[in-house]
Design a protein around this motif. Structure first.
Motif, PDB file in Angstrom:
ATOM      1  N   PRO A   1     -15.136   4.441  -3.575  1.00 36.48           N
ATOM      2  CA  PRO A   1     -14.601   3.902  -2.314  1.00 36.48           C
ATOM      3  C   PRO A   1     -14.004   2.505  -2.469  1.00 36.48           C
ATOM      4  CG  PRO A   1     -16.787   4.815  -2.000  1.00 36.48           C
ATOM      5  CD  PRO A   1     -16.532   4.815  -3.475  1.00 36.48           C
ATOM      6  N   GLY A   2     -12.764   2.368  -2.007  1.00 36.82           N
ATOM      7  CA  GLY A   2     -12.071   1.091  -2.015  1.00 36.82           C
ATOM      8  C   GLY A   2     -11.222   0.856  -3.254  1.00 36.82           C
ATOM      9  N   ILE A   3     -11.569   1.464  -4.374  1.00 35.60           N
ATOM     10  CA  ILE A   3     -10.823   1.238  -5.617  1.00 35.60           C
ATOM     11  C   ILE A   3      -9.410   1.824  -5.496  1.00 35.60           C
ATOM     12  CG2 ILE A   3     -10.762   1.661  -8.108  1.00 35.60           C
ATOM     13  CD1 ILE A   3     -12.965  -0.291  -7.172  1.00 35.60           C
ATOM     14  N   GLY A   4      -9.276   3.004  -4.911  1.00 32.11           N
ATOM     15  CA  GLY A   4      -7.955   3.603  -4.707  1.00 32.11           C
ATOM     16  C   GLY A   4      -7.081   2.748  -3.801  1.00 32.11           C
ATOM     17  N   THR A   5      -7.699   2.135  -2.810  1.00 28.29           N
ATOM     18  CA  THR A   5      -6.945   1.271  -1.894  1.00 28.29           C
ATOM     19  C   THR A   5      -6.497  -0.001  -2.614  1.00 28.29           C
ATOM     20  OG1 THR A   5      -8.246   2.144  -0.054  1.00 28.29           O
ATOM     21  CG2 THR A   5      -7.024   0.115   0.347  1.00 28.29           C
ATOM     22  N   ILE A   6      -7.349  -0.548  -3.463  1.00 27.02           N
ATOM     23  CA  ILE A   6      -6.977  -1.731  -4.234  1.00 27.02           C
ATOM     24  C   ILE A   6      -5.859  -1.389  -5.215  1.00 27.02           C
ATOM     25  CG2 ILE A   6      -7.801  -3.351  -5.996  1.00 27.02           C
ATOM     26  CD1 ILE A   6     -10.488  -3.399  -4.448  1.00 27.02           C
ATOM     27  N   LEU A   7      -5.931  -0.209  -5.846  1.00 24.84           N
ATOM     28  CA  LEU A   7      -4.844   0.222  -6.737  1.00 24.84           C
ATOM     29  C   LEU A   7      -3.538   0.410  -5.956  1.00 24.84           C
ATOM     30  CD1 LEU A   7      -6.740   2.756  -9.031  1.00 24.84           C
ATOM     31  CD2 LEU A   7      -5.948   0.456  -9.624  1.00 24.84           C
ATOM     32  N   ALA A   8      -3.653   0.917  -4.734  1.00 27.59           N
ATOM     33  CA  ALA A   8      -2.464   1.069  -3.883  1.00 27.59           C
ATOM     34  C   ALA A   8      -1.873  -0.302  -3.556  1.00 27.59           C
ATOM     35  CB  ALA A   8      -2.813   1.818  -2.600  1.00 27.59           C
ATOM     36  N   ALA A   9      -2.742  -1.297  -3.412  1.00 25.98           N
ATOM     37  CA  ALA A   9      -2.259  -2.654  -3.157  1.00 25.98           C
ATOM     38  C   ALA A   9      -1.390  -3.131  -4.318  1.00 25.98           C
ATOM     39  CB  ALA A   9      -3.433  -3.604  -2.945  1.00 25.98           C
ATOM     40  N   PHE A  10      -1.835  -2.882  -5.539  1.00 27.12           N
ATOM     41  CA  PHE A  10      -1.052  -3.294  -6.702  1.00 27.12           C
ATOM     42  C   PHE A  10       0.225  -2.458  -6.847  1.00 27.12           C
ATOM     43  CE2 PHE A  10      -5.096  -5.235  -7.907  1.00 27.12           C
ATOM     44  CZ  PHE A  10      -4.662  -6.490  -8.310  1.00 27.12           C
ATOM     45  N   SER A  11       0.219  -1.238  -6.314  1.00 26.93           N
ATOM     46  CA  SER A  11       1.393  -0.367  -6.441  1.00 26.93           C
ATOM     47  C   SER A  11       2.607  -0.880  -5.672  1.00 26.93           C
ATOM     48  CB  SER A  11       1.059   1.055  -5.971  1.00 26.93           C
ATOM     49  OG  SER A  11       0.977   1.107  -4.559  1.00 26.93           O
ATOM     50  N   VAL A  12       2.405  -1.762  -4.705  1.00 22.50           N
ATOM     51  CA  VAL A  12       3.556  -2.264  -3.940  1.00 22.50           C
ATOM     52  C   VAL A  12       4.511  -3.065  -4.820  1.00 22.50           C
ATOM     53  CG1 VAL A  12       2.300  -2.315  -1.750  1.00 22.50           C
ATOM     54  CG2 VAL A  12       2.472  -4.399  -3.105  1.00 22.50           C
ATOM     55  N   PHE A  13       4.035  -3.506  -5.979  1.00 22.08           N
ATOM     56  CA  PHE A  13       4.891  -4.276  -6.879  1.00 22.08           C
ATOM     57  C   PHE A  13       5.613  -3.413  -7.903  1.00 22.08           C
ATOM     58  CE2 PHE A  13       1.533  -7.395  -5.686  1.00 22.08           C
ATOM     59  CZ  PHE A  13       2.339  -8.213  -4.925  1.00 22.08           C
ATOM     60  N   CYS A  14       5.234  -2.118  -8.005  1.00 21.39           N
ATOM     61  CA  CYS A  14       5.881  -1.317  -9.052  1.00 21.39           C
ATOM     62  C   CYS A  14       6.443   0.017  -8.559  1.00 21.39           C
ATOM     63  CB  CYS A  14       4.917  -1.075 -10.213  1.00 21.39           C
ATOM     64  SG  CYS A  14       3.430  -0.165  -9.760  1.00 21.39           S
ATOM     65  N   CYS A  15       5.670   0.799  -7.837  1.00 23.86           N
ATOM     66  CA  CYS A  15       6.132   2.164  -7.552  1.00 23.86           C
ATOM     67  C   CYS A  15       6.091   2.542  -6.078  1.00 23.86           C
ATOM     68  CB  CYS A  15       5.310   3.163  -8.358  1.00 23.86           C
ATOM     69  SG  CYS A  15       3.552   3.114  -7.977  1.00 23.86           S
ATOM     70  N   ALA A  16       5.688   1.645  -5.212  1.00 23.91           N
ATOM     71  CA  ALA A  16       5.590   1.977  -3.789  1.00 23.91           C
ATOM     72  C   ALA A  16       6.732   1.338  -3.017  1.00 23.91           C
ATOM     73  CB  ALA A  16       4.251   1.513  -3.227  1.00 23.91           C
ATOM     74  N   ASP A  17       6.969   1.899  -1.855  1.00 24.97           N
ATOM     75  CA  ASP A  17       8.002   1.382  -0.960  1.00 24.97           C
ATOM     76  C   ASP A  17       7.306   0.887   0.300  1.00 24.97           C
ATOM     77  OD1 ASP A  17      10.437   0.782   0.152  1.00 24.97           O
ATOM     78  OD2 ASP A  17      10.965   2.859   0.605  1.00 24.97           O
ATOM     79  N   ILE A  18       7.834  -0.149   0.898  1.00 26.67           N
ATOM     80  CA  ILE A  18       7.264  -0.647   2.154  1.00 26.67           C
ATOM     81  C   ILE A  18       8.303  -0.565   3.255  1.00 26.67           C
ATOM     82  CG2 ILE A  18       5.509  -2.108   1.104  1.00 26.67           C
ATOM     83  CD1 ILE A  18       7.361  -4.501   1.608  1.00 26.67           C
ATOM     84  N   GLU A  19       9.197   0.438   3.148  1.00 29.22           N
ATOM     85  CA  GLU A  19      10.272   0.652   4.117  1.00 29.22           C
ATOM     86  C   GLU A  19       9.715   0.727   5.530  1.00 29.22           C
ATOM     87  OE1 GLU A  19      12.227   4.649   5.689  1.00 29.22           O
ATOM     88  OE2 GLU A  19      12.359   4.382   3.536  1.00 29.22           O
ATOM     89  N   GLY A  20      10.376   0.062   6.428  1.00 23.44           N
ATOM     90  CA  GLY A  20       9.990   0.115   7.829  1.00 23.44           C
ATOM     91  C   GLY A  20       8.911  -0.885   8.192  1.00 23.44           C
ATOM     92  N   ALA A  21       8.272  -1.472   7.201  1.00 22.79           N
ATOM     93  CA  ALA A  21       7.244  -2.454   7.496  1.00 22.79           C
ATOM     94  C   ALA A  21       7.910  -3.807   7.715  1.00 22.79           C
ATOM     95  CB  ALA A  21       6.241  -2.533   6.357  1.00 22.79           C
ATOM     96  N   ASP A  22       7.403  -4.547   8.670  1.00 20.64           N
ATOM     97  CA  ASP A  22       7.955  -5.871   8.939  1.00 20.64           C
ATOM     98  C   ASP A  22       7.232  -6.922   8.107  1.00 20.64           C
ATOM     99  OD1 ASP A  22       9.733  -4.838  10.740  1.00 20.64           O
ATOM    100  OD2 ASP A  22       8.396  -5.111  12.446  1.00 20.64           O
ATOM    101  N   ARG A  23       6.663  -6.481   7.003  1.00 22.44           N
ATOM    102  CA  ARG A  23       5.903  -7.375   6.146  1.00 22.44           C
ATOM    103  C   ARG A  23       6.563  -7.451   4.776  1.00 22.44           C
ATOM    104  NH1 ARG A  23       1.955  -4.243   8.921  1.00 22.44           N
ATOM    105  NH2 ARG A  23       0.527  -5.538  10.094  1.00 22.44           N
ATOM    106  N   SER A  24       6.259  -8.511   4.052  1.00 24.54           N
ATOM    107  CA  SER A  24       6.744  -8.641   2.682  1.00 24.54           C
ATOM    108  C   SER A  24       5.820  -7.864   1.749  1.00 24.54           C
ATOM    109  CB  SER A  24       6.775 -10.117   2.276  1.00 24.54           C
ATOM    110  OG  SER A  24       5.450 -10.611   2.174  1.00 24.54           O
ATOM    111  N   ARG A  25       6.232  -7.724   0.519  1.00 26.62           N
ATOM    112  CA  ARG A  25       5.396  -7.042  -0.479  1.00 26.62           C
ATOM    113  C   ARG A  25       4.079  -7.794  -0.671  1.00 26.62           C
ATOM    114  NH1 ARG A  25       7.653  -2.777  -2.881  1.00 26.62           N
ATOM    115  NH2 ARG A  25       9.899  -2.582  -2.820  1.00 26.62           N
ATOM    116  N   CYS A  26       4.149  -9.120  -0.669  1.00 30.12           N
ATOM    117  CA  CYS A  26       2.931  -9.915  -0.882  1.00 30.12           C
ATOM    118  C   CYS A  26       1.934  -9.734   0.263  1.00 30.12           C
ATOM    119  CB  CYS A  26       3.283 -11.388  -1.051  1.00 30.12           C
ATOM    120  SG  CYS A  26       4.106 -11.739  -2.609  1.00 30.12           S
ATOM    121  N   SER A  27       2.429  -9.718   1.495  1.00 33.39           N
ATOM    122  CA  SER A  27       1.499  -9.539   2.613  1.00 33.39           C
ATOM    123  C   SER A  27       0.955  -8.113   2.650  1.00 33.39           C
ATOM    124  CB  SER A  27       2.155  -9.905   3.936  1.00 33.39           C
ATOM    125  OG  SER A  27       3.214  -9.032   4.244  1.00 33.39           O
TER     126      SER A  27
END
Length: 164
Positions: A71-97
């Motif tokens: 529990p929580g490790i997958g979410t933390i890995l998803a957090a790191f994925s925003v810098f390499c393989c994830a998209d944040i389309e539609g979010a009003d936030r930056s990659r860092c936030s």
């Protein structure tokens, strides 16, 4: 709960859409005088779900499984994925936030797991949300591609007619 917004189309918009539908050979049987109401599902700007990165489906499934067993490790890995393989389309936030929110949620899931397994259940729900967001994005891309192909086919059919 999602926010719904309603969009009304004018008679002129409906007439233009009717012409497009005829060109694409999609008969709607609607007169231009009818008012069409389209329901648009928007994610709330301040919701945590809006911070979930859009992952490729295979990675989303993998992170859901990781969240089930750790529990929580997958979410933390998803957090790191925003810098390499994830998209944040539609979010009003930056990659860092987006990273910060997901990292914080992952840490909160780890901390609250001993507390009546709350963090474990939350982690599983977050993992399922990874998959849901990935599939929603995948469907949107597929629909857009097929619509673009349909319009390209119509244009190709009209070009010989215009030349002749």
């Amino acid at each position: 709960m999602s926010n719904l917004s309603y969009q009304h189309f004018s008679e002129e918009d409906m007439a233009k859409q009717h012409e497009v539908d005829e060109n694409v050979q999609v008969a709607t049987n609607k007169t231009p005088r009818q008012v069409q109401v389209q329901v648009v599902n928007r994610r709330s700007e301040n919701s945590l779900r809006n911070a979930i990165p859009i992952l490729p489906t295979a990675i989303a499934v993998l992170l859901c499984i990781v969240n089930f067993f750790l529990p929580g490790i997958g979410t933390i890995l998803a957090a790191f994925s925003v810098f390499c393989c994830a998209d944040i389309e539609g979010a009003d936030r930056s990659r860092c936030s987006t990273f910060g929110i997901n990292f914080g949620v992952g840490c909160a899931q780890i901390i609250t797991t001993p507390l009546l397994l709350l963090g474990w259940v939350w982690s599983i729900m977050w993992g399922v949300a990874f998959i849901a967001v990935a599939r929603e994005s995948s469907r949107r891309l597929t629909t857009t591609s097929s619509t673009q192909q349909r319009h390209a086919d119509v244009i190709q059919q009209q070009i010989p007619q215009a030349v002749a």
